[in-house]
Structures are given as structure tokens and as C-alpha cells.
Design a protein around this motif. Structure first.
Motif, PDB file in Angstrom:
ATOM      1  N   ILE A   1       0.838  -1.210   0.000  1.00  0.00           N
ATOM      2  CA  ILE A   1       0.000   0.000   0.000  1.00  0.00           C
ATOM      3  C   ILE A   1       0.870   1.256   0.000  1.00  0.00           C
ATOM      4  O   ILE A   1       0.629   2.190  -0.755  1.00  0.00           O
ATOM      5  N   VAL A   2       1.887   1.273   0.845  1.00  0.00           N
ATOM      6  CA  VAL A   2       2.733   2.465   0.977  1.00  0.00           C
ATOM      7  C   VAL A   2       3.613   2.672  -0.259  1.00  0.00           C
ATOM      8  O   VAL A   2       3.707   3.775  -0.794  1.00  0.00           O
ATOM      9  N   GLU A   3       4.276   1.611  -0.714  1.00  0.00           N
ATOM     10  CA  GLU A   3       5.233   1.728  -1.823  1.00  0.00           C
ATOM     11  C   GLU A   3       4.619   1.414  -3.189  1.00  0.00           C
ATOM     12  O   GLU A   3       5.294   1.521  -4.200  1.00  0.00           O
ATOM     13  N   LYS A   4       3.383   0.962  -3.204  1.00  0.00           N
ATOM     14  CA  LYS A   4       2.659   0.618  -4.423  1.00  0.00           C
ATOM     15  C   LYS A   4       3.342  -0.475  -5.236  1.00  0.00           C
ATOM     16  O   LYS A   4       3.363  -0.441  -6.464  1.00  0.00           O
ATOM     17  N   LYS A   5       3.923  -1.460  -4.524  1.00  0.00           N
ATOM     18  CA  LYS A   5       4.451  -2.635  -5.206  1.00  0.00           C
ATOM     19  C   LYS A   5       4.412  -3.836  -4.281  1.00  0.00           C
ATOM     20  O   LYS A   5       4.538  -3.710  -3.068  1.00  0.00           O
ATOM     21  N   PHE A   6       4.202  -4.990  -4.877  1.00  0.00           N
ATOM     22  CA  PHE A   6       4.082  -6.248  -4.146  1.00  0.00           C
ATOM     23  C   PHE A   6       5.459  -6.864  -3.993  1.00  0.00           C
ATOM     24  O   PHE A   6       6.156  -7.089  -4.976  1.00  0.00           O
ATOM     25  N   GLN A   7       5.852  -7.114  -2.755  1.00  0.00           N
ATOM     26  CA  GLN A   7       7.171  -7.688  -2.504  1.00  0.00           C
ATOM     27  C   GLN A   7       7.068  -8.741  -1.402  1.00  0.00           C
ATOM     28  O   GLN A   7       7.275  -8.457  -0.225  1.00  0.00           O
ATOM     29  N   PRO A   8       6.788 -10.008  -1.792  1.00  0.00           N
ATOM     30  CA  PRO A   8       6.629 -11.058  -0.785  1.00  0.00           C
ATOM     31  C   PRO A   8       7.902 -11.354   0.001  1.00  0.00           C
ATOM     32  O   PRO A   8       7.839 -11.924   1.088  1.00  0.00           O
ATOM     33  N   SER A   9       9.053 -10.942  -0.500  1.00  0.00           N
ATOM     34  CA  SER A   9      10.307 -11.174   0.219  1.00  0.00           C
ATOM     35  C   SER A   9      10.343 -10.409   1.543  1.00  0.00           C
ATOM     36  O   SER A   9      11.175 -10.692   2.401  1.00  0.00           O
ATOM     37  N   PHE A  10       9.441  -9.458   1.717  1.00  0.00           N
ATOM     38  CA  PHE A  10       9.363  -8.717   2.975  1.00  0.00           C
ATOM     39  C   PHE A  10       9.034  -9.639   4.143  1.00  0.00           C
ATOM     40  O   PHE A  10       9.318  -9.313   5.284  1.00  0.00           O
ATOM     41  N   PHE A  11       8.423 -10.802   3.852  1.00  0.00           N
ATOM     42  CA  PHE A  11       8.089 -11.750   4.916  1.00  0.00           C
ATOM     43  C   PHE A  11       9.340 -12.205   5.655  1.00  0.00           C
ATOM     44  O   PHE A  11       9.300 -12.459   6.848  1.00  0.00           O
ATOM     45  N   LEU A  12      10.468 -12.292   4.963  1.00  0.00           N
ATOM     46  CA  LEU A  12      11.707 -12.775   5.571  1.00  0.00           C
ATOM     47  C   LEU A  12      12.697 -11.659   5.887  1.00  0.00           C
ATOM     48  O   LEU A  12      13.844 -11.926   6.218  1.00  0.00           O
ATOM     49  N   SER A  13      12.257 -10.416   5.803  1.00  0.00           N
ATOM     50  CA  SER A  13      13.186  -9.306   6.020  1.00  0.00           C
ATOM     51  C   SER A  13      13.083  -8.755   7.433  1.00  0.00           C
ATOM     52  O   SER A  13      12.107  -8.982   8.141  1.00  0.00           O
ATOM     53  N   THR A  14      14.116  -8.013   7.813  1.00  0.00           N
ATOM     54  CA  THR A  14      14.086  -7.306   9.091  1.00  0.00           C
ATOM     55  C   THR A  14      13.611  -5.883   8.839  1.00  0.00           C
ATOM     56  O   THR A  14      13.628  -5.406   7.715  1.00  0.00           O
ATOM     57  N   GLY A  15      13.219  -5.209   9.873  1.00  0.00           N
ATOM     58  CA  GLY A  15      12.758  -3.838   9.739  1.00  0.00           C
ATOM     59  C   GLY A  15      11.349  -3.793   9.180  1.00  0.00           C
ATOM     60  O   GLY A  15      10.754  -4.799   8.834  1.00  0.00           O
ATOM     61  N   GLY A  16      10.805  -2.596   9.089  1.00  0.00           N
ATOM     62  CA  GLY A  16       9.480  -2.407   8.508  1.00  0.00           C
ATOM     63  C   GLY A  16       8.373  -2.389   9.544  1.00  0.00           C
ATOM     64  O   GLY A  16       8.586  -2.608  10.732  1.00  0.00           O
ATOM     65  N   MET A  17       7.159  -2.101   9.037  1.00  0.00           N
ATOM     66  CA  MET A  17       5.977  -1.925   9.877  1.00  0.00           C
ATOM     67  C   MET A  17       5.108  -3.158   9.817  1.00  0.00           C
ATOM     68  O   MET A  17       4.764  -3.582   8.725  1.00  0.00           O
ATOM     69  N   PRO A  18       4.708  -3.735  10.931  1.00  0.00           N
ATOM     70  CA  PRO A  18       5.114  -3.474  12.312  1.00  0.00           C
ATOM     71  C   PRO A  18       6.355  -4.283  12.669  1.00  0.00           C
ATOM     72  O   PRO A  18       6.730  -5.219  11.960  1.00  0.00           O
ATOM     73  N   SER A  19       6.947  -3.960  13.763  1.00  0.00           N
ATOM     74  CA  SER A  19       8.126  -4.668  14.239  1.00  0.00           C
ATOM     75  C   SER A  19       7.726  -6.042  14.767  1.00  0.00           C
ATOM     76  O   SER A  19       6.959  -6.149  15.719  1.00  0.00           O
ATOM     77  N   SER A  20       8.248  -7.093  14.131  1.00  0.00           N
ATOM     78  CA  SER A  20       7.939  -8.441  14.615  1.00  0.00           C
ATOM     79  C   SER A  20       8.669  -8.726  15.929  1.00  0.00           C
ATOM     80  O   SER A  20       8.204  -9.523  16.746  1.00  0.00           O
ATOM     81  N   HIS A  21       9.807  -8.054  16.143  1.00  0.00           N
ATOM     82  CA  HIS A  21      10.512  -8.200  17.424  1.00  0.00           C
ATOM     83  C   HIS A  21       9.619  -7.687  18.560  1.00  0.00           C
ATOM     84  O   HIS A  21       9.439  -8.355  19.580  1.00  0.00           O
ATOM     85  N   SER A  22       9.077  -6.502  18.366  1.00  0.00           N
ATOM     86  CA  SER A  22       8.205  -5.918  19.391  1.00  0.00           C
ATOM     87  C   SER A  22       6.939  -6.731  19.567  1.00  0.00           C
ATOM     88  O   SER A  22       6.462  -6.917  20.689  1.00  0.00           O
ATOM     89  N   ALA A  23       6.380  -7.227  18.461  1.00  0.00           N
ATOM     90  CA  ALA A  23       5.171  -8.053  18.547  1.00  0.00           C
ATOM     91  C   ALA A  23       5.443  -9.312  19.361  1.00  0.00           C
ATOM     92  O   ALA A  23       4.645  -9.700  20.220  1.00  0.00           O
TER      93      ALA A  23
END
Length: 157
Positions: free
Chosen positions: A29-51
């Protein structure tokens, strides 16, 4: 196995997967592109560490009580993890951005200054990872995500 009956652990692991999964549509939604690799990345919204640490701490609060030593240990652990995610790791990402820029500038200078033959292996240097940590808002929404996961579980299941 009894480990799968450890509700705080299972909720923390679920919170990680959930936070990582919802990063994909949020990024889309924010970047207007689909990137499934984000599932395995660090950083970004929301923080999985904090969750994860907030789900764990909330679940321990439900199971052991907020006055228990176990809750105290988990709460301190959560604070340290969230501080690290927004502080040290975020700054490391900012440093990586600048180092990557300096490296690109230096490579451009070398290409301009000398007539070096192109060498594919040297030009395909992998960039430093810049998305390491979290903004404070990402950490807060990660914490809210984890807390809500545990509250929903303990109140409805």
C-alpha cells in the motif's frame, strides 16, 4: 510435545509470523508494489521483534500474574529488545545507507578516473542491508500487535 502446549511461546511465535505477514500488504500500500520477500526481512511496519516480546510478556502476565518474577523478567527483556530494535539496529541501518552511498560514489570516481576494464565479479558487490531496525512508530505498532494477540487469545479462546 509439551513445547506446543506452552501458550506464551506459541503466541510469541504467532506474533512474529503475523507481523511479518502483514508487512507485505502494508509495504504494498505504501510503496505501491508487491514484494513477498518482505516476509523474511528485518525492519518495517510493524516490528515483529516488538510483537513477539509484547505477546510473550502479555501472555506471561495472564498466566503467571503481573506480580510474578517471570513477568518482571519478560517485561525487562521486552524493553531491551524494543530499545535495541529502535536504537542500535536502526542506527546501523542508517550507517549502511551512508556507506552504500559512499561506495557508489567511490566506484563512480574510479570508473571516471581510470579506464579500467569492466570486471563483472567486482561490480556485483552486494550492498549492505539498510533495513535493520525500526522507527519508534514501527516498534509501537509491533508492541500493540503482540499485546492484542495475547489479549484476544486469553479472552476468547
Amino acid at each position: 510435545m509439551s513445547i506446543f502446549h506452552n501458550t506464551p511461546l506459541m503466541l510469541a511465535v504467532f506474533a512474529i509470523f503475523f507481523a511479518q505477514l502483514i508487512k507485505i500488504p502494508i509495504y504494498g500500500i505504501v510503496e505501491k508494489k508487491f514484494q513477498p520477500s518482505f516476509f523474511l526481512s528485518t525492519g518495517g511496519m510493524p516490528s515483529s521483534h516488538s510483537a513477539a516480546v509484547s505477546a510473550l510478556t502479555t501472555a506471561i502476565g495472564f498466566e503467571a500474574g503481573m506480580d510474578s518474577p517471570l513477568f518482571a523478567v519478560s517485561a525487562v527483556f521486552a524493553i531491551i529488545v524494543m530499545f535495541d530494535a529502535t536504537g542500535i539496529r536502526f542506527q546501523a541501518g542508517q550507517h549502511a545507507l551512508i556507506i552504500n552511498e559512499l561506495r557508489r560514489d567511490f566506484q563512480h570516481l574510479i570508473r571516471e578516473a581510470k579506464d579500467w576494464p569492466e570486471k563483472d565479479s567486482q561490480e556485483k558487490v552486494k550492498e549492505l542491508k539498510t533495513l535493520l531496525g525500526h522507527k519508534k512508530s514501527e516498534m509501537v505498532f509491533g508492541a500493540i500487535t503482540g499485546i492484542l494477540i495475547s489479549i484476544i487469545y486469553y479472552n476468547f479462546f
